[in-house]
Write a protein that holds these residues in place. Structure first.
Motif: not given
Length: 363
Positions: A267, A270-271, A274, A276, A320, A342-343, A346-347, A349
């Motif tokens: 996380m 990613f934040l 963007s 991993f 998450a 954000e979540v 994230y999901t 992506y």
């Protein structure tokens, strides 16, 4: 077999615990040596100090024993676990035996010793482990992740069970319906996740835990001043103790444990970027250590357990969401408030880019 409704009177008095200490005397006498390796001739119990935690069907007693021997005073600590029923105690012994049977294959990994079993009083005693948690050791990230992969491979071990498609679907849909998303977003995400569920019917990566996996339950003592992949692999770098803790009485997907271990790193990266990329490198090293343990234990590799690929994308989403659902919110999230979305980003992506879908080819 004892009934769970029978009278339950755990050990509570100092006199009772003094008797336990007496029973353990021979074990600790055998461990006492002077500087010339001469064993102690006698030990006697001088005192005990203790604290207890009552968890319903289980009482844990932390016991510090003062022994006097012909070589001076010795003060070991033990953990006594007393159970309401013989069935519960036998389950503990079986889980201990399960993990102990795997540890014998590795010179550096051991389960914390169970030094006494008393079936009449329904308790077992563990010697207190020594060592440091991995965050207290100055170890480069790639070596730390490789080491943890070896440890989790031993903990998860031989057990191979089918991963029920219905179980993961019900769990994820339940969380989805309680996530702070709009109705349209829930429908969209549900449609994107549905094809992933179908892959689960072919997976056999589920296992029944023998202990609770946590970094706090892995204690490490360095043996060498210089650490490398080679001396971690051959077992000369560290002495590692796995502490027995009661797990939940459910089966788990191996990938769920791995996603949980790396969830914060994933996380945060990613934040920040963007991507991993760093997380994938870390998990790659972890998987290398894990795969070597599977080979040593002659357990089928990940390709066999997960023929459609490792479901890490879905498991990163699951952890998450679980973290998000633990937050206390007093009002619905504004869909236009980016910082609180954000979540969701994230999901989406993970579901669209699928950065870990081909991860099985990377380690």
């Amino acid at each position: 077999m004892s009934s769970t409704n029978e009278f339950w009177e755990p050990l509570a008095s100092k006199n009772e615990l003094m008797e336990v200490a007496e029973e353990l005397g021979n074990y600790f006498k055998s461990k006492i040596r002077d500087r010339n390796n001469v064993p102690a001739r006698y030990v006697s119990v001088q005192n005990v100090r203790y604290s207890s935690s009552n968890m319903g069907d289980l009482v844990e007693i932390q016991l510090e024993i003062s022994y006097l021997s012909d070589q001076g005073e010795h003060i070991p600590s033990v953990m006594l676990k007393q159970f309401r029923t013989l069935e519960l105690m036998d389950n503990e012994v079986e889980r201990y035996s399960n993990i102990d049977a795997k540890c014998v294959r590795f010179p550096d990994i051991d389960v914390n010793p169970m030094i006494s079993i008393n079936r009449d009083m329904r308790y077992v005693v563990y010697e207190d482990p020594s060592g440091l948690t991995i965050d207290k050791i100055s170890l480069p990230g790639e070596l730390a992740n490789y080491l943890l992969g070896r440890v989790l491979g031993v903990i998860q071990g031989f057990d191979l069970k089918e991963v029920a498609e219905s179980t993961i679907r019900e769990f994820m849909i339940f969380m989805l319906m309680h996530m702070p998303f709009t109705s349209e977003e829930r429908v969209s995400i549900g449609d994107m996740i549905e094809p992933i569920f179908a892959q689960y019917s072919a997976n056999t990566g589920r296992y029944r835990p023998v202990t609770l996996f946590s970094l706090d339950n892995v204690l490490i003592t360095p043996r060498l001043s210089t650490i490398s992949f080679d001396n971690i692999r051959d077992g000369s770098a560290f002495s590692i103790r796995i502490v027995m803790k009661d797990p939940e009485n459910i089966t788990r997907d191996r990938m769920a444990d791995i996603a949980y271990l790396f969830k914060d790193m994933a996380m945060e990266e990613f934040l920040r970027s963007s991507t991993f990329d760093d997380t994938k490198v870390a998990v790659t090293q972890f998987m290398k250590g894990y795969a070597e343990v599977l080979d040593t234990l002659r357990i089928p590799p990940f390709e066999y357990m997960y023929p459609s690929g490792l479901p890490l994308d879905l498991q990163f989403i699951a952890v998450a969401w679980a973290d998000e659902l633990q937050k206390i919110r007093t009002e619905p999230i504004n869909p236009d408030n980016f910082e609180n979305r954000e979540v969701l980003i994230y999901t989406y992506y993970l579901l669209t880019a699928k950065p870990f879908s081909e991860f099985i080819d990377l380690y």
